[in-house]
Design a protein around this motif. Structure first.
Motif, PDB file in Angstrom:
ATOM      1  N   LEU A 163       0.864  -1.182   0.000  1.00  0.00           N
ATOM      2  CA  LEU A 163       0.000   0.000   0.000  1.00  0.00           C
ATOM      3  C   LEU A 163       0.900   1.231   0.000  1.00  0.00           C
ATOM      4  O   LEU A 163       1.726   1.408   0.899  1.00  0.00           O
ATOM      5  N   VAL A 164       0.732   2.080  -1.020  1.00  0.00           N
ATOM      6  CA  VAL A 164       1.514   3.314  -1.112  1.00  0.00           C
ATOM      7  C   VAL A 164       0.579   4.496  -0.923  1.00  0.00           C
ATOM      8  O   VAL A 164      -0.391   4.652  -1.665  1.00  0.00           O
ATOM      9  N   THR A 188      10.878   8.429   7.773  1.00  0.00           N
ATOM     10  CA  THR A 188      11.116   7.379   6.774  1.00  0.00           C
ATOM     11  C   THR A 188       9.911   7.309   5.863  1.00  0.00           C
ATOM     12  O   THR A 188       8.789   7.624   6.282  1.00  0.00           O
ATOM     13  N   TYR A 189      10.127   6.921   4.611  1.00  0.00           N
ATOM     14  CA  TYR A 189       9.034   6.786   3.656  1.00  0.00           C
ATOM     15  C   TYR A 189       8.596   5.325   3.503  1.00  0.00           C
ATOM     16  O   TYR A 189       7.760   5.015   2.651  1.00  0.00           O
ATOM     17  N   ALA A 245       4.600   8.653  -0.679  1.00  0.00           N
ATOM     18  CA  ALA A 245       5.171   9.439  -1.777  1.00  0.00           C
ATOM     19  C   ALA A 245       4.418  10.755  -1.893  1.00  0.00           C
ATOM     20  O   ALA A 245       3.241  10.846  -1.550  1.00  0.00           O
ATOM     21  N   GLY A 246       5.096  11.776  -2.396  1.00  0.00           N
ATOM     22  CA  GLY A 246       4.456  13.072  -2.584  1.00  0.00           C
ATOM     23  C   GLY A 246       4.134  13.737  -1.258  1.00  0.00           C
ATOM     24  O   GLY A 246       4.837  13.558  -0.258  1.00  0.00           O
ATOM     25  N   LEU A 287      10.702   5.556  -6.725  1.00  0.00           N
ATOM     26  CA  LEU A 287      10.103   4.402  -6.064  1.00  0.00           C
ATOM     27  C   LEU A 287       9.606   3.355  -7.050  1.00  0.00           C
ATOM     28  O   LEU A 287       9.702   2.149  -6.785  1.00  0.00           O
ATOM     29  N   GLY A 288       9.068   3.783  -8.190  1.00  0.00           N
ATOM     30  CA  GLY A 288       8.377   2.867  -9.085  1.00  0.00           C
ATOM     31  C   GLY A 288       9.187   1.658  -9.481  1.00  0.00           C
ATOM     32  O   GLY A 288       8.755   0.506  -9.304  1.00  0.00           O
ATOM     33  N   TRP A 289      10.370   1.857 -10.017  1.00  0.00           N
ATOM     34  CA  TRP A 289      11.170   0.718 -10.496  1.00  0.00           C
ATOM     35  C   TRP A 289      11.692  -0.124  -9.340  1.00  0.00           C
ATOM     36  O   TRP A 289      11.847  -1.354  -9.479  1.00  0.00           O
ATOM     37  N   LYS A 290      11.930   0.513  -8.191  1.00  0.00           N
ATOM     38  CA  LYS A 290      12.436  -0.241  -7.046  1.00  0.00           C
ATOM     39  C   LYS A 290      11.350  -1.147  -6.455  1.00  0.00           C
ATOM     40  O   LYS A 290      11.607  -2.310  -6.115  1.00  0.00           O
ATOM     41  N   LEU A 291      10.131  -0.626  -6.347  1.00  0.00           N
ATOM     42  CA  LEU A 291       9.030  -1.445  -5.841  1.00  0.00           C
ATOM     43  C   LEU A 291       8.691  -2.540  -6.838  1.00  0.00           C
ATOM     44  O   LEU A 291       8.426  -3.684  -6.446  1.00  0.00           O
TER      45      LEU A 291
END
Length: 502
Positions: A157-158, A271-272, A280-281, A305-309
């Motif tokens: 969940l982001v 921390t994010y 994010a954001g 974050l996108g490619w890492k997640l």
């Protein structure tokens, strides 16, 4: 943007959006170089070029120019102190060649949202509007999300859900920072008495106001603490009263087309990332809108974050890759918060601050000062500490023109790491073979002579490896920092099996 990145990587993703349509309220009106580059690398720039054309026409109509300008006359402002584009030294090494992305600046947030929503839907991303998240339970292996439309089970969940994020609050993220001291209002209105307002940013004994750069756009800043009620509609009477108090002009607001309140509340999650929850954001950081950094900061979070997640979900992320999201993005958010705090401090309507405003204004009027501001506002100074000895490692990749007529950014549309082999090196290609199709290898010559013979560009556009000779020293480690090598079968075959298994 995050949904687009995840969908591009083949990850099943669902967006829950409480609004039923795009919010028309006046928001960000410009983008930085890294944001324009991120959109360009995914092939999303063309519709925004037309949006910028319309923006220039609006500015020309406001200032009464007979011809539409080809570029804005200013690079931006610091605490309302405008800096002209003519004083900036664009030969400074920090201004990399961004290709077509460097031509796009004045783009409304609503236009970007529309383009991204269309791309997300075209990518097969699930998109449910009019759905509120009411709560969730996060465990070690996933999250159960409660919504106004039922329950959703997900692996992750982001929270991209804004400054009052339910994901941040219910997820136990702390949110330290500084309390607000201003009430700001921004609106597009119809009014009489506008001839009594000076265009641009103006300081008075009671605050700050701005008029333009498009017809009917007004902004006020009053140093009387935060608003008592953030959620009540902004009325014509409220805007009129604030504008009269700050400007002293006898204006009458007859119609409100768009209006919002804001403060300088500046806070940032420590921390994010906590377990299966991410931020994010604005969910991760809030600040005043001065400098127009919020939209750009959020886009930067998403592409980082996108490619890492996605790599984590698909099982080929190197150890600790997801933890690097906070490590890389937190300092950028911290800088934005301090940048906005400094501007609020410089806007205070009192004698000592007025004296300081003159000093800062004089400094920004110098070539060095104007260039410094342009580099900061444009985002070209943002870099990540990725190790390595070459000064380009950790910076955004320049949009190199290649001998076949293509450009570097055009080879980034699929969202994979890009290994650009400029020397037709068998050693580079042999090293990359272990990563199979997890890395996009392009062998091409540069259109112009340059010392660089090879580049590894991460999916977010930042450089992980540079070569200036025939060797491949450090390439395997750099490739290993973005993806695990493929063992045996091709990544494409393994991915097809996972998709067929649901």
């Amino acid at each position: 943007m995050l949904a687009c990145e995840l969908g591009l990587a083949g990850v099943e993703v669902l967006v829950l959006e409480r609004r039923t349509e795009i919010d028309p309220t006046l928001k960000a009106g410009s983008i930085t170089v890294p944001t324009a580059e991120a959109l360009y690398r995914r092939g999303l720039l063309p519709p925004l070029v037309e949006e910028q054309r319309r923006a220039f026409e609006q500015v020309a109509a406001f200032v009464g120019a007979g011809e539409r300008p080809k570029a804005p006359p200013v690079v931006g402002h610091f605490a309302g102190i405008m800096v002209g584009i003519g004083g900036v030294d664009f030969t400074d090494a920090a201004f990399r060649d961004a290709g077509p992305a460097q031509e796009v600046l004045l783009v409304r947030q609503q236009a970007i949202e529309a383009v991204l929503a269309e791309r997300a839907l075209a990518s097969g991303v699930g998109f449910r509007r009019g759905v509120d998240v009411t709560g969730f339970d996060a465990g070690d292996d996933g999250v159960v999300v409660r919504t106004s439309a039922g329950t959703v089970r997900a692996g992750w969940l982001v929270g991209c859900d804004g400054g009052r994020s339910i994901v941040r609050r219910h997820g136990g993220f702390d949110f330290p920072g500084t309390d607000p001291e201003i009430t700001g209002r921004q609106a597009v209105v119809e009014m009489t008495g506008a001839e009594g307002l000076r265009p641009g940013w103006n300081r008075t004994d009671t605050g700050v106001y701005a008029h333009g750069p498009v017809p009917g756009r007004i902004l006020t800043v009053e140093f009387d603490g935060p608003p008592a009620e953030r959620d009540e509609p902004v009325t014509a009477a409220e805007l009129e009263g604030s504008l009269r108090r700050v400007s002293g002009a006898d204006v009458t607001i007859t119609n409100v087309l768009s209006a919002t309140r804001y403060t300088d509340n500046a806070r940032q999650a420590s921390t994010y990332h906590r377990g299966r929850l991410l931020l994010a954001g604005d969910a991760a950081h809030v600040h005043s809108p001065f400098g127009g950094q919020g939209l750009n900061l959020g886009i930067g979070d998403a592409v980082n974050l996108g490619w890492k997640l996605a790599a984590t979900i698909r099982g080929h992320a190197p150890d600790g890759l997801l933890d690097s999201y906070t490590r890389e993005r937190h300092p950028v958010g911290e800088w934005v918060l301090d940048w906005t705090r400094a501007q609020v401090a410089l806007m205070r309507p009192e004698p000592r601050t007025r004296a300081l405003q003159k000093v800062v204004g004089d400094l920004l009027a110098t070539p060095d000062g104007a260039t410094y501001l342009a580099k900061q506002l444009s985002g070209v100074l943002h870099r990540y500490d990725l190790g390595g000895d070459h000064p380009l490692v950790g910076t955004g990749a320049p949009d190199l023109e290649l001998a076949d007529g293509s450009r570097l950014g055009e080879h980034c549309h699929d969202g994979r790491p890009l290994l650009l082999d400029l020397a037709d090196s068998p050693a580079v290609r042999e090293t990359a073979e272990r990563w199979g199709e997890r890395v996009h290898v392009v062998t091409a010559k540069a259109a112009a002579a340059m010392p660089i013979t090879g580049l590894l560009v991460r999916p977010d556009g930042y450089i992980a490896w540079v070569s200036e000779g025939a060797g491949v020293e450090g390439l395997a480690d750099a490739l290993g920092s973005v993806a695990r090598p493929v063992a045996g079968r091709s990544d494409r075959d393994r991915y097809r099996d996972r998709r067929s298994d649901g």
